[in-house]
Design a protein around this motif. Structure first.
Motif, PDB file in Angstrom:
ATOM      1  N   ASP A   1       0.843  -1.190   0.000  1.00 42.63           N
ATOM      2  CA  ASP A   1       0.000   0.000   0.000  1.00 42.63           C
ATOM      3  C   ASP A   1       0.882   1.245   0.000  1.00 42.63           C
ATOM      4  OD1 ASP A   1       0.934   0.479   2.585  1.00 42.63           O
ATOM      5  OD2 ASP A   1      -0.934  -0.102   3.573  1.00 42.63           O
ATOM      6  N   PRO A   2       0.317   2.448  -0.042  1.00 48.57           N
ATOM      7  CA  PRO A   2       1.142   3.662  -0.123  1.00 48.57           C
ATOM      8  C   PRO A   2       2.135   3.840   1.024  1.00 48.57           C
ATOM      9  CG  PRO A   2      -1.119   4.161  -0.693  1.00 48.57           C
ATOM     10  CD  PRO A   2      -1.115   2.765  -0.178  1.00 48.57           C
ATOM     11  N   ALA A   3       1.884   3.200   2.165  1.00 49.44           N
ATOM     12  CA  ALA A   3       2.798   3.303   3.301  1.00 49.44           C
ATOM     13  C   ALA A   3       3.870   2.225   3.294  1.00 49.44           C
ATOM     14  CB  ALA A   3       2.021   3.240   4.616  1.00 49.44           C
ATOM     15  N   GLY A   4       3.786   1.310   2.327  1.00 50.19           N
ATOM     16  CA  GLY A   4       4.774   0.242   2.246  1.00 50.19           C
ATOM     17  C   GLY A   4       4.364  -1.032   2.953  1.00 50.19           C
ATOM     18  N   THR A   5       3.142  -1.101   3.446  1.00 49.79           N
ATOM     19  CA  THR A   5       2.668  -2.306   4.122  1.00 49.79           C
ATOM     20  C   THR A   5       2.243  -3.349   3.091  1.00 49.79           C
ATOM     21  OG1 THR A   5       1.905  -1.049   6.038  1.00 49.79           O
ATOM     22  CG2 THR A   5       0.984  -3.244   5.740  1.00 49.79           C
TER      23      THR A   5
ATOM     24  N   ASN B   1       5.276  -4.330   7.269  1.00 52.48           N
ATOM     25  CA  ASN B   1       5.719  -3.198   6.470  1.00 52.48           C
ATOM     26  C   ASN B   1       7.058  -3.511   5.802  1.00 52.48           C
ATOM     27  OD1 ASN B   1       7.168  -0.403   6.074  1.00 52.48           O
ATOM     28  ND2 ASN B   1       4.985   0.049   6.278  1.00 52.48           N
TER      29      ASN B   1
ATOM     30  N   GLN C   1      10.945   4.045  -1.609  1.00 52.20           N
ATOM     31  CA  GLN C   1      10.457   5.358  -1.206  1.00 52.20           C
ATOM     32  C   GLN C   1      10.271   6.269  -2.412  1.00 52.20           C
ATOM     33  OE1 GLN C   1       9.497   6.369   1.969  1.00 52.20           O
ATOM     34  NE2 GLN C   1       8.674   8.038   0.714  1.00 52.20           N
TER      35      GLN C   1
ATOM     36  N   LEU D   1       7.076   5.055  -4.331  1.00 54.03           N
ATOM     37  CA  LEU D   1       5.840   5.384  -3.602  1.00 54.03           C
ATOM     38  C   LEU D   1       5.576   6.883  -3.588  1.00 54.03           C
ATOM     39  CD1 LEU D   1       6.079   2.928  -0.550  1.00 54.03           C
ATOM     40  CD2 LEU D   1       4.562   2.754  -2.530  1.00 54.03           C
TER      41      LEU D   1
ATOM     42  N   GLY E   1       0.100   2.605  -4.406  1.00 50.58           N
ATOM     43  CA  GLY E   1       0.941   1.563  -3.848  1.00 50.58           C
ATOM     44  C   GLY E   1       1.962   1.107  -4.867  1.00 50.58           C
TER      45      GLY E   1
END
Length: 293
Positions: free
Chosen positions: A22-26, A53, A77, A80, A115
């Motif tokens: 996902d966008p947070a890296g999870t 994550n 990073q 994303l 993501g």
């Protein structure tokens, strides 16, 4: 619209270890190859699977001493954040059973879904072929000793990379020349001459495995000592006497062919160029050869 079952089937059909983030890296989804990838490398699915994550995975690897993990985190990073549309990283990944190489590919999800997708492609076969070609290009095909280019690089590194040591530190260079080698080839054939060179190369490596060895030109091997014996003197051949008469070629008919070797020694100071050091050792070798005639 793709059903969840079809999406799962497509994901599992991919041959490369793949995870959706996902966008947070999870991690939100992984395929079967990803699960097997983790098991093959001693990992646990609950620590590498859905809900974990990806940046945390990288942090654990960084803490374990992996520099590639930091590069992977940086590349992820950037994808994303939308700073790049693609990220790639080649990295070694040895397992308990085999040494392997992988290519990490990071691509953003398409459409309105935010993501990224990460895939780890096994490139071991290609890397092994590249390493084999690189080794063959940098080593003498007969003796396996470093060729002129590689030996010069290693010698330069020894002469320039030890400036933190004491000012008296030196790099010892021993230049060897097989005397009467042409007569061996002319009398017994080139097979006997090749065997003599193989014997010399083997004895050099077996006597001082930590030293750097090379075959800069023609039939002359060279040995570079990291910690030369300070009792030695530049320009003096190795004891005993002024020649090493140990190497011998076993002729196909069973004859033992002595191949004496003249040796020139040069103790190079730090900062001296590789060309200068080799030239001085070569000069010392010819001086030793003249003294024995």
């Amino acid at each position: 619209m793709m059903s969840d079952g079809l999406a799962r089937a497509v994901l599992d059909a991919l041959p490369d270890a793949t995870a959706v983030l996902d966008p947070a890296g999870t991690i939100t989804a992984v395929n079967q190859a990803w699960l097997m990838f983790a098991l093959d490398n001693g990992g646990q699915p609950e620590r590498t699977g859905v809900g974990v994550n990806y940046f945390d995975l990288c942090e654990r690897s960084i803490a374990a001493g992996s520099q590639d993990a930091q590069r992977a985190a940086d590349a992820l990073q950037e994808v994303l954040a939308g700073d790049t549309v693609h990220g790639e990283l080649e990295y070694p990944c040895p397992s308990p059973a085999v040494n392997r190489w992988f290519l990490l590919r990071i691509t953003p999800l398409g459409g309105d879904v935010q993501g990224a997708v990460t895939s780890h492609v096994n490139i071991t076969r290609r890397k092994m072929a590249e390493q084999t070609l690189a080794h063959e290009a940098a080593h003498d095909p007969l003796t396996g000793l470093a060729n002129p280019s590689l030996f010069a690089d290693r010698l330069n590194a020894a002469l320039t990379g030890r400036r933190s040591q004491a000012a008296s530190a030196q790099v010892g260079l021993m230049y060897l020349d097989a005397d009467g080698f042409k007569q061996v080839n002319d009398t017994y054939g080139h097979d006997a001459g090749d065997e003599a060179l193989l014997t010399i190369g083997h004895r050099l490596r077996s006597q001082r495995p930590a030293a750097g060895h090379g075959r800069p030109a023609g039939r002359r091997p060279v040995r570079r000592e990291r910690s030369p014996d300070q009792r030695g003197r530049a320009g003096r051949p190795e004891r005993p006497g002024q020649r090493r008469a140990q190497p011998a070629a076993s002729h196909p008919r069973g004859y033992l062919v002595p191949v004496p070797v003249s040796i020139g020694i040069h103790l190079a100071e730090l900062g001296e160029s590789a060309d200068t050091a080799l030239r001085e050792a070569d000069r010392a070798m010819y001086a030793a050869k003249r003294r024995t005639r």
